[in-house]
Design an enzyme around this catalytic site. Structure first.
Site, mmCIF file in Angstrom:
data_model
loop_
_atom_site.group_PDB
_atom_site.id
_atom_site.type_symbol
_atom_site.label_atom_id
_atom_site.label_comp_id
_atom_site.label_asym_id
_atom_site.label_seq_id
_atom_site.Cartn_x
_atom_site.Cartn_y
_atom_site.Cartn_z
ATOM 1 N N ASP A 199 0.853 -1.197 0.000
ATOM 2 C CA ASP A 199 0.000 0.000 0.000
ATOM 3 C C ASP A 199 0.883 1.239 0.000
ATOM 4 O OD1 ASP A 199 -1.985 1.584 2.634
ATOM 5 O OD2 ASP A 199 -1.922 1.957 0.458
ATOM 6 N N ASP A 223 -4.155 3.735 2.763
ATOM 7 C CA ASP A 223 -5.580 3.390 3.020
ATOM 8 C C ASP A 223 -5.714 1.950 3.505
ATOM 9 O OD1 ASP A 223 -6.746 2.597 -0.412
ATOM 10 O OD2 ASP A 223 -5.051 1.882 0.808
ATOM 11 N N ASP A 264 -1.932 -1.439 -3.660
ATOM 12 C CA ASP A 264 -2.298 -0.711 -4.879
ATOM 13 C C ASP A 264 -1.241 -0.875 -5.963
ATOM 14 O OD1 ASP A 264 -1.684 1.981 -2.669
ATOM 15 O OD2 ASP A 264 -0.213 1.113 -4.085
ATOM 16 N N ASP A 279 -11.425 -17.614 -14.419
ATOM 17 C CA ASP A 279 -11.946 -17.943 -13.096
ATOM 18 C C ASP A 279 -13.153 -18.878 -13.159
ATOM 19 O OD1 ASP A 279 -14.117 -16.767 -10.766
ATOM 20 O OD2 ASP A 279 -12.104 -17.405 -10.148
ATOM 21 N N GLU A 290 -9.002 -22.110 -14.368
ATOM 22 C CA GLU A 290 -9.067 -22.564 -12.973
ATOM 23 C C GLU A 290 -10.060 -23.717 -12.940
ATOM 24 O OE1 GLU A 290 -10.633 -21.595 -8.515
ATOM 25 O OE2 GLU A 290 -11.599 -20.753 -10.295
ATOM 26 N N ASP A 306 -6.888 -11.735 -14.465
ATOM 27 C CA ASP A 306 -7.910 -12.645 -13.942
ATOM 28 C C ASP A 306 -9.259 -12.280 -14.576
ATOM 29 O OD1 ASP A 306 -7.859 -14.138 -10.674
ATOM 30 O OD2 ASP A 306 -9.332 -14.456 -12.279
ATOM 31 N N HIS A 323 -4.775 -17.840 -3.518
ATOM 32 C CA HIS A 323 -5.638 -16.986 -2.677
ATOM 33 C C HIS A 323 -6.861 -17.748 -2.179
ATOM 34 C CE1 HIS A 323 -7.464 -17.223 -6.519
ATOM 35 N NE2 HIS A 323 -8.568 -16.725 -6.025
ATOM 36 N N ASP A 324 -7.054 -18.982 -2.648
ATOM 37 C CA ASP A 324 -8.192 -19.804 -2.213
ATOM 38 C C ASP A 324 -7.768 -20.858 -1.201
ATOM 39 O OD1 ASP A 324 -9.823 -19.835 -5.462
ATOM 40 O OD2 ASP A 324 -10.139 -18.557 -3.694
HETATM 41 O O1 TEU Z 1 -12.748 -20.113 -7.185
HETATM 42 C C1 TEU Z 1 -13.559 -21.060 -7.798
HETATM 43 C C2 TEU Z 1 -13.658 -22.308 -7.077
HETATM 44 O O2 TEU Z 1 -13.759 -23.343 -7.630
HETATM 45 C C3 TEU Z 1 -13.765 -22.216 -5.625
HETATM 46 O O3 TEU Z 1 -14.460 -23.297 -5.189
HETATM 47 C C4 TEU Z 1 -12.499 -22.346 -4.966
HETATM 48 O O4 TEU Z 1 -11.865 -23.469 -5.289
HETATM 49 C C5 TEU Z 1 -12.746 -22.346 -3.495
HETATM 50 O O5 TEU Z 1 -12.970 -21.077 -3.176
HETATM 51 C C6 TEU Z 1 -11.595 -22.914 -2.738
HETATM 52 O O6 TEU Z 1 -11.642 -22.551 -1.392
HETATM 53 C C7 TEU Z 1 -12.713 -18.926 -7.919
HETATM 54 C C8 TEU Z 1 -11.761 -17.941 -7.276
HETATM 55 O O7 TEU Z 1 -10.478 -18.502 -7.270
HETATM 56 C C9 TEU Z 1 -12.264 -17.666 -5.884
HETATM 57 O O8 TEU Z 1 -11.374 -16.803 -5.197
HETATM 58 C C10 TEU Z 1 -13.611 -16.984 -6.011
HETATM 59 O O9 TEU Z 1 -14.128 -16.795 -4.726
HETATM 60 C C11 TEU Z 1 -14.558 -17.874 -6.821
HETATM 61 O O10 TEU Z 1 -13.978 -18.356 -8.031
HETATM 62 C C12 TEU Z 1 -15.728 -17.053 -7.281
HETATM 63 O O11 TEU Z 1 -15.294 -16.145 -8.244
#
Ligand code: TEU
Length: 589
Positions: free
Chosen positions: A60, A64, A68, A238, A292, A137, A359-360
């Site tokens: 950042d 904020d 960014d 995605d 994905e 993305d 990130h998931d």
């Molecule tokens: O994730 C899609 C997806 O298949 C999710 O089930 C994901 O595997 C799950 O969140 C795992 O914990 C994508 C993006 O990567 C995710 O960040 C988004 O929240 C989701 O699509 C909706 O856009």
């Protein structure tokens, strides 16, 4: 008498033809020369190392509390120093941020918290100037419910945007149950405005776009062209496996949601649309695209990425990250098995990415390495060695190059993630043991993987001068870039060495993979042969010393990388004795 007029006219013809030809070329779409990519041959996106940036948590610069573009620009030299060659950035478009940007309300608009289009262009140009490609993305299985398309669509049944989404008129009764990944009440949301239900595979604020509608598809291709024209080099699609729907809306069997990818994903039409996308965007602009999710079978995955299908170039599946979803962790035999079966399934055709975090998912260190301070360095170095030694494009996640860990979030009050809150509601309403539920969530929630980047030991880890959108992991005083930058034995400098090793050893990219001593309980050993090289990768996944007998042993001259300063071999019994989490690669004849 030779007719002079004509002659000049005759001389004018080639000029006229040249002029015609030049103009013809001029009106071609401005496209960068596509990289050499002969069908299943070599390609930049196969040879690279991808680094994923979660923009709101990276750096950042305006206090904020949100990362960014200017923050990324400030760290471009750092990115270059990592030796990574591609950056995938999570969504930064206009969004109400219900799902941290995976709910887009304007696909050509930049969320002001990240900066302006000029900042974006400066960031992109800065990456390109350092030979780093940019992967955007693309979130088009669904949009935000605040996107103008949806506001129009829900306004009346005969609005021209009505069939940009999936609607079920309430007079037909309740639609057949469909599972939502984020909403415990299911994927159909009732909307009194037009007395109808709309479909949302994720949160109710993320209505699914109707990909069966050619107008919707053209809108998406035009959006992708918009960004390709700006110089974007690739797209991450995605949740795309869910984009096409069976609009006869069949009843699904009881419990089908346990295998929702099989029931909802990879509809046949999806491939028609991907071939369209390839012809409209991917081929003309020489960009690459990764999906994905890769369906639920190897064939599903091949159908997405085999070059002769002219659809996508890469895909990533969840079978590896799903290996360690509970604090019990994973079994090395399963780990070897899953990676080896996917490698053999893609040994001849197609290409996949290799990753263990994003990130998931919660942090790779907690799920696959060992966060114990005694072992965090060698074990994280081992996992990074593994990721960059496998056949497939390594995807590394910001912070994994310094060994960032999970943050302890024992109570639900601290969670903001729509998926975690949805799962909590579902667990509560199904009478689950909520103490046990919270222990598992604390271990595998996505928010563990989204804490601010730890740049140094100053306040807020040097991420922001303000209040971070999410608290910084208190271990930032030990785990941070500045502490590791000048330390040759650090996780960070081992990561830098490993990206270099991958670039200098093409066998690690294209070489044939072969498992060695599959049954070894502690050591994951495999060879990569090809491109004129034979390489052996040896990884001790145990916190104890362990040894392995080999036909070839590492020596001073054939050792390529080692995360310890020494190697203990016994030439008598041809054994290699490894320290806890020791990871090395050596060449052999
Ligand atoms: O994730 C899609 C997806 O298949 C999710 O089930 C994901 O595997 C799950 O969140 C795992 O914990 C994508 C993006 O990567 C995710 O960040 C988004 O929240 C989701 O699509 C909706 O856009």
């Amino acid at each position: 008498m030779h007719n002079s007029l004509f002659t000049p006219m005759k001389n004018l013809l080639p000029i006229f033809l040249a002029f015609l030809f030049l103009n013809l070329i001029a009106c071609e779409p401005k496209k960068p020369a596509p990289e050499k990519d002969n069908l299943e041959g070599k390609a930049w996106w196969k040879e690279g190392v991808l680094y994923q940036i979660y923009p709101q948590s990276f750096k950042d610069t305006d206090g904020d509390g949100y990362g960014d573009f200017k923050g990324v620009i400030e760290k471009l030299d750092y990115l270059e120093s990592l030796g990574i060659t591609m950056v995938w950035m999570n969504p930064f478009f206009e969004s109400p941020m219900v799902d941290n940007g995976y709910d887009v309300s304007d696909y050509r608009g930049i969320n002001p918290r990240y900066g302006t289009m000029e900042d974006f262009q400066a960031m992109l140009d800065g990456m390109h100037a350092r030979g780093i490609k940019f992967v955007l993305d693309v979130v088009v299985n669904h949009s935000s419910d605040q996107h103008d398309w949806f506001l129009q669509s829900r306004s009346s049944r005969d609005n021209p945007y009505r069939d940009y989404y999936h609607w079920w008129p309430a007079e037909k009764g309740t639609p057949p149950y469909r599972h939502s990944l984020f909403d415990p009440e299911g994927a159909w949301e009732y909307d009194s405005l037009t007395n109808a239900f709309y479909l949302h595979t994720f949160a109710e604020q993320q209505p699914d776009l109707n990909w069966e509608n050619p107008k919707v598809r053209q809108e998406v291709y035009d959006i992708m062209k918009f960004w390709a024209e700006k110089g974007v080099d690739g797209f991450r699609m995605d949740a795309f496996q869910f984009a096409s729907k069976d609009t006869t809306w069949p009843e699904f069997p009881e419990g089908h949601e346990k295998d929702f990818i099989k029931w909802y994903g990879m509809r046949p039409q999806l491939h028609e649309y991907l071939k369209e996308m390839y012809a409209e965007v991917i081929e003309p602009y020489g960009v690459f695209a990764v999906a994905e999710g890769a369906g639920s079978t190897f064939q599903d995955a091949h159908d997405l990425v085999d070059a002769d299908r002219k659809e996508l170039q890469m895909a990533y599946h969840f079978e590896t990250v799903d290996l360690s979803r509970t604090p019990e962790g994973y079994d090395l035999a399963d780990f070897k098995n899953v990676f080896s079966k996917w490698d053999s399934a893609f040994a001849e055709k197609g290409w996949i990415s290799i990753f263990l975090s994003n990130h998931d998912n919660a942090r790779m260190v907690n799920r696959f390495a060992n966060p114990d301070p005694k072992f965090i360095t060698p074990s994280t170095q081992l996992i990074n060695t593994f990721l960059m030694s496998m056949r497939g494009t390594p995807f590394t996640y910001y912070g994994d190059e310094i060994g960032m860990t999970n943050i302890d979030m024992p109570t639900i009050e601290e969670y903001v993630d729509v998926e975690a809150l949805g799962k909590y509601q579902a667990a509560k309403s199904s009478g689950q043991d909520m103490e046990e539920f919270m222990q598992i969530l604390n271990y595998n929630s996505r928010e563990n993987g989204r804490t601010p980047m730890q740049w140094d030991a100053t306040l807020q880890a040097g991420f922001t001068t303000g209040t971070p959108w999410m608290r910084v992991n208190p271990n930032y005083t030990e785990i941070n870039v500045s502490a590791q930058d000048q330390d040759p034995t650090s996780i960070l400098n081992h990561f830098r060495k490993m990206t270099k090793v991958r670039k200098e050893n093409p066998a690690l990219v294209y070489g044939k993979y072969e498992l060695v001593q599959k049954e070894h309980p502690d050591i994951y050993a495999f060879t990569r042969k090809g491109e004129g090289q034979n390489l052996m990768v040896i990884l001790n996944f145990s916190k104890n010393s362990s040894s392995i007998k080999l036909d070839q042993l590492p020596t001073e001259s054939n050792l390529i990388i080692n995360n310890y300063s020494d190697v203990n071999v016994n030439d008598q019994d041809m054994s290699l004795n490894l320290k806890p989490y020791q990871a090395l690669i050596f060449s052999f004849d």
